[in-house]
Design an enzyme around this catalytic site. Structure first.
Site, PDB file in Angstrom:
ATOM      1  N   CYS A   1      -0.435  -2.202  -1.465  1.00 19.30           N
ATOM      2  CA  CYS A   1      -0.936  -3.345  -0.689  1.00 19.30           C
ATOM      3  C   CYS A   1      -2.454  -3.458  -0.712  1.00 19.30           C
ATOM      4  O   CYS A   1      -3.008  -4.479  -0.310  1.00 19.30           O
ATOM      5  CB  CYS A   1      -0.421  -3.268   0.738  1.00 19.30           C
TER       6      CYS A   1
ATOM      7  N   HIS B   1       2.064 -11.970   3.337  1.00 19.37           N
ATOM      8  CA  HIS B   1       1.508 -10.792   2.649  1.00 19.37           C
ATOM      9  C   HIS B   1       2.034 -10.690   1.215  1.00 19.37           C
ATOM     10  O   HIS B   1       2.942  -9.917   0.930  1.00 19.37           O
ATOM     11  CB  HIS B   1       1.874  -9.551   3.470  1.00 19.37           C
TER      12      HIS B   1
ATOM     13  N   CYS C   1      -3.428  -0.634   4.877  1.00 20.42           N
ATOM     14  CA  CYS C   1      -2.535   0.511   4.663  1.00 20.42           C
ATOM     15  C   CYS C   1      -1.695   0.213   3.425  1.00 20.42           C
ATOM     16  O   CYS C   1      -1.481  -0.950   3.085  1.00 20.42           O
ATOM     17  CB  CYS C   1      -1.627   0.712   5.872  1.00 20.42           C
TER      18      CYS C   1
END
Ligand SMILES: CC(C)(COP(=O)(O)OP(=O)(O)OC[C@H]1O[C@@H](n2cnc3c(N)ncnc32)[C@H](O)[C@@H]1OP(=O)(O)O)[C@@H](O)C(=O)NCCC(=O)NCCS
Length: 434
Positions: free
Chosen positions: A96, A390, A420
């Site tokens: 990510c 996302h 994270c």
């Protein structure tokens, strides 16, 4: 690296940034691949930047779930855009935090004097995630292709069991723990005492702030329009996950998804599966001067960190942020904005607790003092990944452009970004405006 050790003119500036709307997987962009989305945003970004394509020297681009049909998305961004074919490129992945990695790679190349003007970004199409054949089916297909006659082919295929025909989706489980991100976030909520209500309140704030940002026109300049295939008679011009009408009562009604019995994480307080792309123009200060550009801001410092995935999988930001701030020569209190990627509300709240915890600082980081409390008025002020979505590889670049533009509106100086990532990784980036 802090600014003090930089040679003159080698600080990396973010000159421009752009993204597609972020849309729920399986909706407006279901017929586009990550490469399509990336190429759309790179083309539009270069055109809008007003910089001649020949000035660019490199592209760093990422995708978290790569397609086996396109091995090197970085180079494809050159070959599918107006950039000259001689622009070298590479692909990065840090789950990510992928487009944070793309940006710090570009910044490092600039600091070294190897690059002066780069594109950094990432694209993700969860709608186009590769589906694999099972091992027995894949082996049988290879054998069939080599078989000499029909009887042999039938014999090979007859060995297959019905379960061998089930398609295999990409692994969303952490290999070390066998748990999904959601299950890991559920464990964090329990260990850190994060209530369902606190998670829903953060999710509500994310939606209301993102909706307010759209209504105030704050995001118009950083989100391009995308005609929707196959008919191209409709245009995607806004994120389609943001809900301006969400309420705490509606969020409280949703059922837990990852631990159906005792859990607290729902579709409402988790980031959704999303398609989208985002990219930045990153330049050396020398190039900024030579071309007369006006930067949105600069990369001041960054850090990556990791912990044992069997501990708190999404706690990486609490490990990376203190190091990035040390490298920047700054404190949390110096930040005008803090932007924390919202994988799950439980993960954000767990990291904020760790930021403020003396026990965490001493036991986990070996530091006498905690980082401190984040002022809620400075945190994710225009919404975060829960509301905006996302698309894994695009989120970091989305956060950078969104934060720098807000820093400009506020005439602020410093911002801290954290992400994270899978593998229990954490990324932290300190941006500055002047
Ligand atoms: C959580 C998850 C499983 C939910 O997927 P989903 O079931 O497809 O989610 P949906 O959008 O259909 O939402 C489910 C329901 O909640 C409702 N809902 C979602 N958000 C809501 C909100 N903010 N307010 C009110 N209702 C909401 C939807 O309307 C839907 O209701 P319906 O069933 O009546 O249509 C999926 O988003 C997921 O896997 N997220 C985690 C992704 C991840 O692991 N990311 C890695 C982080 S780094």
């Amino acid at each position: 690296m802090s600014n003090g050790s930089l040679p003159p003119g080698r600080r990396a500036a973010v000159v421009a940034g752009l993204r597609t709307p972020f849309v729920k997987a399986g909706t407006d962009f279901k017929d586009l691949s990550a490469v399509d989305l990336g190429a759309l945003v790179v083309n539009e970004l270069v055109a809008r930047s007003g910089i001649a394509p020949k000035e660019f020297d490199s592209v760093v681009f990422g995708q978290v779930i790569p397609s086996p049909l396109v091995m090197l998305i970085g180079r494809e961004m050159v070959l599918r855009s107006q950039l000259p074919r001689g622009v070298q490129a590479h692909t990065v992945s840090r789950a990510c935090a992928t487009s944070i990695q793309a940006t710090t790679d570009a910044a490092d190349q600039i600091r070294l004097g190897h690059s002066d003007l780069a594109i950094a970004g990432g694209a993700e199409s969860v709608s186009d995630a590769p589906i694999f054949a099972s091992r027995p089916l894949a082996q049988a297909l290879v054998e069939v292709s080599r078989a000499k006659n029909l009887a042999d082919r039938v014999k090979i295929l007859a060995r297959l069991r019905p379960r061998d025909l089930t398609p295999v989706p990409p692994a969303l489980k952490e290999p070390t723990t066998g748990l999904t991100m959601g299950e890991s976030a559920e464990i964090m909520a329990q260990r850190n005492g994060i209530s369902r209500q606190a998670q829903d309140e953060l999710a509500l704030q994310s939606h209301l702030r993102a909706a307010a940002a759209w209504e105030a026109g704050k995001l118009d300049g950083e989100v391009m329009k995308v005609p929707i295939p196959p008919d191209y008679d409709a245009v995607s011009s806004r994120d389609n996950i943001v809900r301006r009408d969400t309420t705490l009562e509606a969020l409280a009604q949703l059922r837990p998804v990852f631990d159906r019995r005792y859990g607290t994480i729902t579709a409402g307080n988790a980031s959704p599966l999303t398609d989208g792309a985002a990219a930045l123009v990153v330049a050396s200060e020398e190039k900024v001067k030579a071309l007369g550009l006006t930067p949105l801001g600069y990369v001041r410092a960054y850090a990556y960190a990791a912990l044992d995935p069997r501990d708190q999988l999404l706690q990486g930001p609490a490990y990376a942020a203190p190091v990035a701030l040390d490298r920047a020569g700054l404190r949390l209190a110096d930040m005008d904005l803090v932007d924390m990627h919202e994988a799950f509300a439980a993960q954000v709240l767990s990291n904020l607790k760790a930021f403020a915890s003396r026990t965490f600082a001493q036991e986990k980081l070996g530091r006498p003092e905690p980082l401190g409390e984040v002022d809620p008025a400075k945190l994710n002020v225009n919404g975060g990944s829960i509301a905006l979505g996302h698309p894994f590889a695009a989120t970091g670049a989305r956060m950078i452009v969104q934060t720098l533009r807000e820093l400009g509106r506020r005439k602020g100086q410093f911002a801290l970004l954290t992400v994270c990532a899978a593998g229990a990784l954490g990324a932290a980036l300190v941006l500055e405006r002047e």
